[in-house]
Design a protein around this motif. Structure first.
Motif, PDB file in Angstrom:
ATOM      1  N   SER A  59     -82.864  -8.061 -72.374  1.00 41.04           N
ATOM      2  CA  SER A  59     -81.437  -7.882 -72.111  1.00 41.04           C
ATOM      3  C   SER A  59     -80.816  -9.151 -71.516  1.00 41.04           C
ATOM      4  O   SER A  59     -80.320 -10.005 -72.257  1.00 41.04           O
ATOM      5  N   TYR A  60     -80.872  -9.292 -70.209  1.00 39.36           N
ATOM      6  CA  TYR A  60     -80.198 -10.416 -69.554  1.00 39.36           C
ATOM      7  C   TYR A  60     -80.759 -11.778 -69.960  1.00 39.36           C
ATOM      8  O   TYR A  60     -80.043 -12.780 -69.915  1.00 39.36           O
ATOM      9  N   MET A  61     -82.026 -11.824 -70.342  1.00 34.90           N
ATOM     10  CA  MET A  61     -82.616 -13.084 -70.783  1.00 34.90           C
ATOM     11  C   MET A  61     -82.543 -13.268 -72.297  1.00 34.90           C
ATOM     12  O   MET A  61     -82.998 -14.287 -72.830  1.00 34.90           O
ATOM     13  N   GLY A  83     -79.924 -17.512 -61.250  1.00 32.42           N
ATOM     14  CA  GLY A  83     -81.048 -16.875 -61.926  1.00 32.42           C
ATOM     15  C   GLY A  83     -80.781 -16.752 -63.413  1.00 32.42           C
ATOM     16  O   GLY A  83     -79.835 -17.342 -63.956  1.00 32.42           O
ATOM     17  N   PHE A  84     -81.608 -15.992 -64.106  1.00 31.14           N
ATOM     18  CA  PHE A  84     -81.490 -15.795 -65.552  1.00 31.14           C
ATOM     19  C   PHE A  84     -81.238 -17.127 -66.272  1.00 31.14           C
ATOM     20  O   PHE A  84     -82.051 -18.024 -66.212  1.00 31.14           O
ATOM     21  N   HIS A  85     -80.065 -17.283 -66.938  1.00 32.30           N
ATOM     22  CA  HIS A  85     -79.803 -18.478 -67.743  1.00 32.30           C
ATOM     23  C   HIS A  85     -79.022 -19.565 -66.992  1.00 32.30           C
ATOM     24  O   HIS A  85     -78.599 -20.539 -67.606  1.00 32.30           O
ATOM     25  N   GLY A 162     -90.148 -25.389 -62.323  1.00 29.51           N
ATOM     26  CA  GLY A 162     -90.053 -24.113 -61.626  1.00 29.51           C
ATOM     27  C   GLY A 162     -88.820 -23.913 -60.791  1.00 29.51           C
ATOM     28  O   GLY A 162     -87.944 -24.764 -60.705  1.00 29.51           O
ATOM     29  N   GLY A 163     -88.788 -22.747 -60.145  1.00 29.05           N
ATOM     30  CA  GLY A 163     -87.691 -22.362 -59.266  1.00 29.05           C
ATOM     31  C   GLY A 163     -87.964 -20.989 -58.697  1.00 29.05           C
ATOM     32  O   GLY A 163     -88.831 -20.251 -59.182  1.00 29.05           O
ATOM     33  N   GLY A 164     -87.246 -20.623 -57.636  1.00 27.33           N
ATOM     34  CA  GLY A 164     -87.383 -19.301 -57.047  1.00 27.33           C
ATOM     35  C   GLY A 164     -88.736 -19.023 -56.432  1.00 27.33           C
ATOM     36  O   GLY A 164     -89.142 -17.867 -56.294  1.00 27.33           O
ATOM     37  N   GLY A 165     -89.478 -20.082 -56.086  1.00 26.08           N
ATOM     38  CA  GLY A 165     -90.787 -19.891 -55.474  1.00 26.08           C
ATOM     39  C   GLY A 165     -91.908 -19.656 -56.465  1.00 26.08           C
ATOM     40  O   GLY A 165     -93.074 -19.534 -56.077  1.00 26.08           O
ATOM     41  N   ILE A 166     -91.595 -19.606 -57.766  1.00 26.99           N
ATOM     42  CA  ILE A 166     -92.612 -19.356 -58.789  1.00 26.99           C
ATOM     43  C   ILE A 166     -93.407 -20.632 -59.042  1.00 26.99           C
ATOM     44  O   ILE A 166     -92.837 -21.699 -59.272  1.00 26.99           O
ATOM     45  N   ILE A 293     -74.282 -22.016 -58.772  1.00 22.31           N
ATOM     46  CA  ILE A 293     -73.869 -21.462 -57.480  1.00 22.31           C
ATOM     47  C   ILE A 293     -75.102 -20.845 -56.821  1.00 22.31           C
ATOM     48  O   ILE A 293     -76.002 -20.351 -57.498  1.00 22.31           O
ATOM     49  N   GLN A 294     -75.147 -20.892 -55.480  1.00 16.26           N
ATOM     50  CA  GLN A 294     -76.291 -20.393 -54.738  1.00 16.26           C
ATOM     51  C   GLN A 294     -76.062 -18.960 -54.251  1.00 16.26           C
ATOM     52  O   GLN A 294     -74.921 -18.551 -54.023  1.00 16.26           O
ATOM     53  N   VAL A 295     -77.138 -18.236 -54.036  1.00 19.53           N
ATOM     54  CA  VAL A 295     -77.047 -16.901 -53.436  1.00 19.53           C
ATOM     55  C   VAL A 295     -76.292 -16.979 -52.110  1.00 19.53           C
ATOM     56  O   VAL A 295     -75.464 -16.126 -51.790  1.00 19.53           O
TER      57      VAL A 295
END
Length: 455
Positions: A59-61, A83-85, A162-166, A293-295
């Motif tokens: 879906s979102y991806m 996130g996502f795209h 990477g990103g998000g700690g992954i 944009i950041q969280v």
């Protein structure tokens, strides 16, 4: 001019973008998965479009599904949120090919800054301090070990794309590095399509501080000061504040100047964030750049009065910045806490049915939420269900407001991290502004907490 905007995201950021679009008289289009058919952002948008099953990759991806929706509903632009795209150069390029405005920087910039080894080199060339680390990417554990022994342990092993700690892990010796390299490389390959890794020296007792920048297409660049983001778990932020209680005015000026210099050297356009690690002597080192944009953007909005989503759209419309650096001032203090559907003892996600959801309300209290009462939190997405943002004339006043707001926050039916957030807000280290990136691990990690509670 953008008149019809599709939000290629979900949750609180989708609702946040819709709110600004309504103020700008822009028609909004929400996309949603089967799991999100009753989500708040679907209800708030002017139009909504089902793009697939619950799983994000379906879906979102799913780029084709999003483009199908954008063309069918005649969207002028797409806002990717975070996130996502949001940092996918292929998605930005697809928008360009389809004649749809991508609200963010150019494909080339996203690609360069999304590769940590390339971005590190670019920052070094721009005169921005970087940590000792590997030059270029590493493709084998043996190569990584040789490099680590030159740099010295402890080391941060990172996924290059990477990103998000992954794909991110601290290693303390050759054996740990050998074991971590294969698993992290495999995980990075699965998430980002690129399993290459690189190493950086780990700073012990460091602060994670980021600088918000804005750049238009006319060469104008400003920074909106800093955010203190050191309170993290699993390398993901839990509490952020602006300005930082740790750095001096001189360091603030130097970091802002370095961020603006870097953005100009890149030819950057739109909103972005440069993240730094800062040691006890306030020496700062480039960590990464987020081309989205950041969280945690609300704390910057609260202390500057600048709507960052509106600014993104204005720049995408080809408009010049309406303010200069000298016109920007820090006004008060703001703190954000992320509300997660997770077990407070293990930090594991805890999906389920929300029987009661009552966030606090009042002066200088702001809520960005992804759920409602009688809402089913699914296991398909990130467990963050909301953000609580408070502001005060001083940091002390903001902390008192935060304590009161967290005490009033009610969520029943699922486990959340509200207990941990309340404890953090009451802790002496936080009140004194002495929190580093090891704060959660030292005090609230399951092992540390069990020792404290005699388990």
């Amino acid at each position: 001019m953008i008149k019809r905007l599709l939000i290629a995201n979900r949750g609180e950021i989708a609702s946040r973008i819709i709110r600004t679009c309504k103020d700008m008289d822009i028609h909004t289009i929400a996309v949603y998965s089967e799991a999100d058919q009753y989500a708040p952002h679907v209800r708030l948008a002017d139009e909504s479009y089902l793009i697939g099953p619950s799983r994000a990759e379906e879906s979102y991806m799913n780029m084709d599904k999003i483009m199908e929706a954008a063309k069918k509903l005649k969207a002028d632009a797409i806002h990717p949120g975070y996130g996502f795209h949001s940092e996918n150069p292929a998605f930005a390029e697809r928008c360009r090919q389809e004649g749809i405005i991508f609200i963010g920087p150019s494909t080339e910039i996203i690609r360069k800054m999304g590769n940590k080894s390339i971005s590190r080199k670019l920052m070094k060339n721009a005169g921005v301090p970087v940590l000792p680390g590997s030059e270029g990417v590493l493709t084998s554990a043996a190569e990584a070990v040789r490099c680590a022994n030159k740099i010295g342990y402890p080391i941060m092993l990172k996924a290059s794309a990477g990103g998000g700690g992954i794909g991110l892990q601290t290693v303390n010796n050759d054996e740990e590095l050998m074991q971590a390299f294969a698993s992290n490389s495999k995980r990075a390959k699965a998430f980002f399509g690129d399993g290459s890794m690189f190493l950086e020296k780990k700073l012990v007792e460091s602060h994670h501080i980021e600088i918000q920048i804005i750049a238009d297409s006319f060469g104008n660049v400003v920074h909106l000061f800093e955010r203190e983001c050191s309170i993290q778990r699993r390398n993901q932020k839990v509490l952020e504040e602006a300005p930082s209680p740790f750095i001096s005015e001189e360091t603030r000026r130097k970091m802002g100047k370095a961020a603006v210099k870097a953005a100009k050297a890149l030819g950057y356009e739109n909103v972005g964030t440069l993240e730094f690690l800062v040691d006890e002597q306030e020496r700062f080192y480039f960590l990464e750049m987020n081309t989205r944009i950041q969280v945690e953007h609300p704390v910057t909005e609260e202390i500057t009065g600048v709507d960052l989503v509106k600014t993104q759209i204005d720049i995408a419309n080809g408009e010049k910045l309406q303010f200069r650096q000298e016109q920007l001032q820090i006004q008060g203090h703001a703190i954000e806490t992320r509300i997660y559907a997770e077990d407070p003892l293990s930090f594991y996600p805890s999906p389920g049915h929300i029987d009661r959801f009552q966030p606090p309300h009042g002066e200088n209290i702001r809520n960005e939420v992804a759920v409602t009462e009688n809402y089913q939190v699914t296991p398909f997405y990130d467990p963050m269900i909301g953000k609580l943002i408070v502001k005060g004339e001083t940091r002390e006043a903001a902390i008192e407001r935060l304590k009161e707001a967290l005490d009033q926050y009610e969520i029943k039916g699922i486990k959340t991290n509200l207990r941990t957030l309340r404890e953090v807000a009451q802790s002496e280290a936080f009140i004194k502004g002495q929190t580093t990136t090891s704060f959660i691990d030292d005090h609230y990690h399951p092992i540390a907490r069990n020792k404290q509670e005699g388990i």
